[in-house]
Design a protein around this motif. Structure first.
Motif, mmCIF file in Angstrom:
data_model
loop_
_atom_site.group_PDB
_atom_site.id
_atom_site.type_symbol
_atom_site.label_atom_id
_atom_site.label_comp_id
_atom_site.label_asym_id
_atom_site.label_seq_id
_atom_site.Cartn_x
_atom_site.Cartn_y
_atom_site.Cartn_z
ATOM 1 N N HIS A 139 -29.165 -19.001 6.199
ATOM 2 C CA HIS A 139 -28.217 -19.408 5.148
ATOM 3 C C HIS A 139 -27.963 -18.307 4.125
ATOM 4 C CE1 HIS A 139 -30.468 -23.001 6.519
ATOM 5 N NE2 HIS A 139 -29.245 -23.445 6.664
ATOM 6 N N HIS A 140 -28.903 -17.359 4.035
ATOM 7 C CA HIS A 140 -28.816 -16.315 3.001
ATOM 8 C C HIS A 140 -29.163 -14.987 3.667
ATOM 9 C CE1 HIS A 140 -30.123 -13.783 -0.376
ATOM 10 N NE2 HIS A 140 -29.395 -14.559 -1.152
ATOM 11 N N LEU A 141 -28.311 -13.965 3.472
ATOM 12 C CA LEU A 141 -28.556 -12.663 4.111
ATOM 13 C C LEU A 141 -28.752 -11.558 3.078
ATOM 14 C CD1 LEU A 141 -28.681 -10.778 6.593
ATOM 15 C CD2 LEU A 141 -26.179 -10.602 6.452
ATOM 16 N N THR A 142 -29.938 -10.935 3.137
ATOM 17 C CA THR A 142 -30.238 -9.767 2.297
ATOM 18 C C THR A 142 -30.215 -8.522 3.185
ATOM 19 O OG1 THR A 142 -31.705 -11.087 0.904
ATOM 20 C CG2 THR A 142 -31.974 -8.712 0.777
ATOM 21 N N VAL A 143 -29.564 -7.459 2.701
ATOM 22 C CA VAL A 143 -29.460 -6.224 3.489
ATOM 23 C C VAL A 143 -30.117 -5.064 2.743
ATOM 24 C CG1 VAL A 143 -27.908 -4.638 4.700
ATOM 25 C CG2 VAL A 143 -27.258 -7.045 4.429
ATOM 26 N N GLY A 144 -31.098 -4.433 3.397
ATOM 27 C CA GLY A 144 -31.725 -3.224 2.856
ATOM 28 C C GLY A 144 -30.949 -2.016 3.345
ATOM 29 N N ILE A 145 -30.395 -1.251 2.395
ATOM 30 C CA ILE A 145 -29.568 -0.087 2.742
ATOM 31 C C ILE A 145 -30.437 1.172 2.607
ATOM 32 C CG2 ILE A 145 -27.441 1.151 2.128
ATOM 33 C CD1 ILE A 145 -26.571 -1.656 2.295
ATOM 34 N N SER A 146 -30.551 1.942 3.683
ATOM 35 C CA SER A 146 -31.377 3.161 3.639
ATOM 36 C C SER A 146 -30.897 4.086 2.523
ATOM 37 C CB SER A 146 -31.278 3.945 4.941
ATOM 38 O OG SER A 146 -31.711 3.177 6.019
ATOM 39 N N SER A 147 -31.828 4.570 1.721
ATOM 40 C CA SER A 147 -31.461 5.521 0.660
ATOM 41 C C SER A 147 -30.964 6.812 1.306
ATOM 42 C CB SER A 147 -32.671 5.823 -0.227
ATOM 43 O OG SER A 147 -33.611 6.570 0.518
ATOM 44 N N ASP A 148 -30.278 7.636 0.526
ATOM 45 C CA ASP A 148 -29.805 8.928 1.051
ATOM 46 C C ASP A 148 -30.996 9.759 1.533
ATOM 47 O OD1 ASP A 148 -27.228 8.176 0.419
ATOM 48 O OD2 ASP A 148 -27.194 9.246 -1.500
ATOM 49 N N ALA A 149 -32.099 9.733 0.771
ATOM 50 C CA ALA A 149 -33.281 10.533 1.140
ATOM 51 C C ALA A 149 -33.894 10.024 2.438
ATOM 52 C CB ALA A 149 -34.303 10.489 0.003
ATOM 53 N N ASN A 185 -32.341 8.397 4.808
ATOM 54 C CA ASN A 185 -31.423 8.744 5.885
ATOM 55 C C ASN A 185 -31.605 10.202 6.302
ATOM 56 O OD1 ASN A 185 -28.915 7.908 7.479
ATOM 57 N ND2 ASN A 185 -28.345 9.863 6.595
ATOM 58 N N PHE A 186 -31.764 11.081 5.307
ATOM 59 C CA PHE A 186 -31.950 12.505 5.618
ATOM 60 C C PHE A 186 -33.224 12.696 6.439
ATOM 61 C CE2 PHE A 186 -32.893 16.952 5.139
ATOM 62 C CZ PHE A 186 -31.638 17.526 5.262
ATOM 63 N N SER A 187 -34.285 11.987 6.050
ATOM 64 C CA SER A 187 -35.552 12.167 6.777
ATOM 65 C C SER A 187 -35.460 11.611 8.206
ATOM 66 C CB SER A 187 -36.716 11.536 6.006
ATOM 67 O OG SER A 187 -36.626 10.136 6.073
ATOM 68 N N LYS A 188 -34.636 10.562 8.430
ATOM 69 C CA LYS A 188 -34.492 9.993 9.777
ATOM 70 C C LYS A 188 -33.573 10.824 10.652
ATOM 71 C CE LYS A 188 -32.899 5.884 8.738
ATOM 72 N NZ LYS A 188 -32.413 4.481 8.788
ATOM 73 N N LYS A 189 -32.455 11.327 10.039
ATOM 74 C CA LYS A 189 -31.380 11.895 10.865
ATOM 75 C C LYS A 189 -31.092 13.376 10.598
ATOM 76 C CE LYS A 189 -29.483 7.315 11.404
ATOM 77 N NZ LYS A 189 -28.444 6.323 11.194
ATOM 78 N N ILE A 202 -31.776 -1.092 -2.102
ATOM 79 C CA ILE A 202 -31.966 0.205 -1.452
ATOM 80 C C ILE A 202 -33.343 0.257 -0.786
ATOM 81 C CG2 ILE A 202 -32.201 2.711 -1.848
ATOM 82 C CD1 ILE A 202 -29.305 1.852 -2.082
ATOM 83 N N GLU A 203 -33.347 0.584 0.522
ATOM 84 C CA GLU A 203 -34.598 0.746 1.281
ATOM 85 C C GLU A 203 -35.057 2.201 1.114
ATOM 86 O OE1 GLU A 203 -34.129 0.947 5.562
ATOM 87 O OE2 GLU A 203 -36.167 0.247 5.904
ATOM 88 N N GLU A 204 -36.200 2.374 0.444
ATOM 89 C CA GLU A 204 -36.672 3.736 0.148
ATOM 90 C C GLU A 204 -37.540 4.311 1.257
ATOM 91 O OE1 GLU A 204 -35.590 5.288 -2.472
ATOM 92 O OE2 GLU A 204 -35.025 3.739 -3.921
ATOM 93 N N SER A 205 -38.218 3.413 2.021
ATOM 94 C CA SER A 205 -39.137 3.909 3.044
ATOM 95 C C SER A 205 -39.213 2.936 4.216
ATOM 96 C CB SER A 205 -40.536 4.058 2.438
ATOM 97 O OG SER A 205 -41.507 4.165 3.460
ATOM 98 N N LEU A 206 -39.312 3.488 5.429
ATOM 99 C CA LEU A 206 -39.447 2.655 6.626
ATOM 100 C C LEU A 206 -40.796 1.931 6.653
ATOM 101 C CD1 LEU A 206 -38.090 4.960 9.506
ATOM 102 C CD2 LEU A 206 -36.912 3.105 8.341
ATOM 103 N N GLU A 207 -41.751 2.468 5.884
ATOM 104 C CA GLU A 207 -43.116 1.920 5.900
ATOM 105 C C GLU A 207 -43.271 0.691 5.008
ATOM 106 O OE1 GLU A 207 -44.767 3.638 8.088
ATOM 107 O OE2 GLU A 207 -43.185 5.149 8.096
ATOM 108 N N LEU A 208 -42.237 0.339 4.263
ATOM 109 C CA LEU A 208 -42.366 -0.740 3.269
ATOM 110 C C LEU A 208 -41.783 -2.076 3.727
ATOM 111 C CD1 LEU A 208 -41.545 1.236 -0.028
ATOM 112 C CD2 LEU A 208 -43.784 0.398 0.743
ATOM 113 N N LYS A 209 -41.528 -2.221 5.031
ATOM 114 C CA LYS A 209 -40.869 -3.448 5.522
ATOM 115 C C LYS A 209 -41.621 -4.718 5.095
ATOM 116 C CE LYS A 209 -37.396 -2.154 8.468
ATOM 117 N NZ LYS A 209 -37.470 -0.741 8.179
#
Ligand code: C2G
Length: 131
Positions: free
Chosen positions: A29-39, A41-45, A71-78
Protein backbone atom coordinates in the motif's frame (compact mmCIF):
# COMPACT_ATOMS: atom_id res chain seq x y z
CA UNK A 1 -1.04 -1.54 5.73
CA UNK A 2 1.81 -3.25 3.86
CA UNK A 3 4.91 -1.13 3.37
CA UNK A 4 7.24 -1.82 0.42
CA UNK A 5 10.84 -0.62 0.04
CA UNK A 6 13.10 -0.69 -3.00
CA UNK A 7 16.45 0.77 -4.01
CA UNK A 8 18.18 2.03 -7.12
CA UNK A 9 20.09 4.82 -8.84
CA UNK A 10 17.30 5.62 -11.34
CA UNK A 11 19.64 7.72 -13.48
CA UNK A 12 18.25 8.91 -16.85
CA UNK A 13 14.73 7.78 -15.91
CA UNK A 14 13.28 5.23 -18.34
CA UNK A 15 10.37 2.79 -18.73
CA UNK A 16 12.25 -0.07 -16.98
CA UNK A 17 12.44 2.10 -13.83
CA UNK A 18 8.77 3.08 -14.08
CA UNK A 19 7.60 -0.52 -14.51
CA UNK A 20 9.52 -1.92 -11.55
CA UNK A 21 8.31 0.87 -9.27
CA UNK A 22 4.72 0.40 -10.38
CA UNK A 23 4.91 -3.37 -9.81
CA UNK A 24 6.64 -2.85 -6.43
CA UNK A 25 3.77 -0.61 -5.29
CA UNK A 26 1.22 -3.27 -6.33
CA UNK A 27 2.74 -5.62 -3.71
CA UNK A 28 1.57 -3.33 -0.90
CA UNK A 29 0.00 0.00 0.00
CA UNK A 30 2.96 2.32 0.59
CA UNK A 31 6.19 2.50 -1.46
CA UNK A 32 9.45 3.97 -0.16
CA UNK A 33 12.36 4.31 -2.61
CA UNK A 34 16.01 4.54 -1.56
CA UNK A 35 17.91 6.52 -4.20
CA UNK A 36 21.65 5.76 -4.42
CA UNK A 37 23.70 8.83 -3.51
CA UNK A 38 26.08 10.23 -6.14
CA UNK A 39 29.02 8.89 -4.10
CA UNK A 40 27.50 5.40 -3.80
CA UNK A 41 26.79 5.37 -7.53
CA UNK A 42 30.40 6.34 -8.26
CA UNK A 43 31.69 3.54 -6.05
CA UNK A 44 29.39 0.98 -7.78
CA UNK A 45 29.81 2.09 -11.39
CA UNK A 46 33.04 4.17 -11.50
CA UNK A 47 31.20 7.07 -13.11
CA UNK A 48 29.12 9.98 -11.92
CA UNK A 49 25.40 9.75 -12.66
CA UNK A 50 24.09 12.03 -15.40
CA UNK A 51 21.49 13.51 -13.03
CA UNK A 52 22.64 14.44 -9.50
CA UNK A 53 20.95 12.78 -6.51
CA UNK A 54 18.74 15.79 -5.81
CA UNK A 55 17.25 15.69 -9.32
CA UNK A 56 16.91 11.88 -9.33
CA UNK A 57 15.06 12.09 -5.98
CA UNK A 58 12.76 14.82 -7.27
CA UNK A 59 11.87 12.83 -10.39
CA UNK A 60 11.13 9.61 -8.45
CA UNK A 61 9.17 11.46 -5.73
CA UNK A 62 6.91 12.94 -8.42
CA UNK A 63 5.66 9.50 -9.61
CA UNK A 64 2.10 8.69 -8.58
CA UNK A 65 2.92 5.23 -7.17
CA UNK A 66 5.85 6.49 -5.03
CA UNK A 67 5.01 7.66 -1.50
CA UNK A 68 8.43 8.52 -0.05
CA UNK A 69 12.08 8.78 -1.09
CA UNK A 70 15.36 8.99 0.78
CA UNK A 71 19.04 8.92 -0.15
CA UNK A 72 20.77 5.51 0.15
CA UNK A 73 24.32 6.25 1.34
CA UNK A 74 25.65 2.69 1.55
CA UNK A 75 24.79 -0.78 0.23
CA UNK A 76 25.68 -2.16 3.67
CA UNK A 77 22.85 -0.32 5.46
CA UNK A 78 19.85 -2.19 3.99
CA UNK A 79 18.85 -3.69 7.37
CA UNK A 80 18.89 -0.25 9.02
CA UNK A 81 16.85 1.30 6.19
CA UNK A 82 14.29 -1.55 6.34
CA UNK A 83 13.83 -0.99 10.09
CA UNK A 84 13.83 2.80 9.85
CA UNK A 85 11.11 2.77 7.18
CA UNK A 86 9.19 -0.13 8.82
CA UNK A 87 9.20 -2.07 5.54
CA UNK A 88 7.31 -5.37 5.26
CA UNK A 89 8.64 -6.22 1.76
CA UNK A 90 12.00 -5.51 0.08
CA UNK A 91 11.76 -5.47 -3.73
CA UNK A 92 14.85 -5.69 -5.95
CA UNK A 93 15.38 -6.26 -9.69
CA UNK A 94 16.34 -9.82 -10.62
CA UNK A 95 19.88 -8.67 -11.43
CA UNK A 96 20.25 -8.83 -7.60
CA UNK A 97 18.60 -12.31 -7.33
CA UNK A 98 19.61 -14.02 -4.08
CA UNK A 99 21.89 -11.17 -2.94
CA UNK A 100 19.53 -9.90 -0.25
CA UNK A 101 18.00 -13.17 0.96
CA UNK A 102 19.90 -12.73 4.25
CA UNK A 103 17.45 -9.91 5.09
CA UNK A 104 14.45 -12.30 5.09
CA UNK A 105 14.33 -12.54 8.91
CA UNK A 106 13.52 -8.78 8.83
CA UNK A 107 11.03 -8.65 5.96
CA UNK A 108 9.83 -10.51 2.87
CA UNK A 109 12.42 -10.30 0.05
CA UNK A 110 11.16 -10.34 -3.56
CA UNK A 111 12.99 -10.02 -6.88
CA UNK A 112 11.09 -8.72 -9.92
CA UNK A 113 12.02 -9.31 -13.55
CA UNK A 114 13.82 -6.43 -15.23
CA UNK A 115 12.44 -4.94 -18.44
CA UNK A 116 14.48 -6.29 -21.33
CA UNK A 117 16.20 -4.16 -23.95
CA UNK A 118 16.62 -0.90 -22.05
CA UNK A 119 19.20 0.44 -19.60
CA UNK A 120 20.73 3.74 -18.58
CA UNK A 121 24.10 2.58 -19.96
CA UNK A 122 22.53 1.82 -23.38
CA UNK A 123 20.71 5.16 -23.42
CA UNK A 124 23.92 7.07 -22.66
CA UNK A 125 25.69 5.21 -25.50
CA UNK A 126 22.79 5.99 -27.87
CA UNK A 127 22.78 9.71 -26.99
CA UNK A 128 26.58 9.91 -27.47
CA UNK A 129 26.05 9.01 -31.15
CA UNK A 130 24.43 12.44 -31.60
CA UNK A 131 27.50 14.32 -30.33
N1 C2G B 1 15.42 -1.95 -13.79
C1 C2G B 1 14.51 -2.73 -14.51
N2 C2G B 1 14.63 -2.84 -15.87
C2 C2G B 1 15.63 -2.22 -16.52
C3 C2G B 1 16.55 -1.43 -15.82
C4 C2G B 1 16.43 -1.31 -14.44
O1 C2G B 1 13.58 -3.33 -13.94
N3 C2G B 1 15.72 -2.39 -17.85
C5 C2G B 1 15.28 -1.86 -12.33
C6 C2G B 1 16.50 -2.44 -11.60
O2 C2G B 1 16.42 -3.86 -11.50
C7 C2G B 1 16.38 -1.76 -10.26
C8 C2G B 1 15.76 -0.39 -10.62
O3 C2G B 1 15.21 -0.52 -11.93
O4 C2G B 1 15.49 -2.46 -9.42
C9 C2G B 1 16.81 0.71 -10.62
O5 C2G B 1 17.83 0.35 -11.50
P1 C2G B 1 19.29 0.93 -11.32
O6 C2G B 1 19.23 2.39 -11.20
O7 C2G B 1 20.17 0.34 -12.37
O8 C2G B 1 19.65 0.33 -9.90
P2 C2G B 1 21.05 -0.07 -9.34
O9 C2G B 1 22.07 0.94 -9.76
O10 C2G B 1 21.27 -1.52 -9.63
O11 C2G B 1 20.87 0.17 -7.78
O12 C2G B 1 20.94 -0.93 -3.29
C10 C2G B 1 20.87 -1.43 -4.57
C11 C2G B 1 21.18 -0.44 -5.59
O13 C2G B 1 20.98 0.87 -5.16
C12 C2G B 1 20.46 -0.79 -6.89
Amino acid sequence: MKRVITFGTFDVLHVGHIRILERAKQLGHHLTVGISSDALNFSKKQRNPVYPEKDRSELIASLKFVDAVFIEESLELKAEYIKEHAADILVMGDDWEGKFDFLSPLCEVTYLKRTEGISTTQLIAEIRKYE
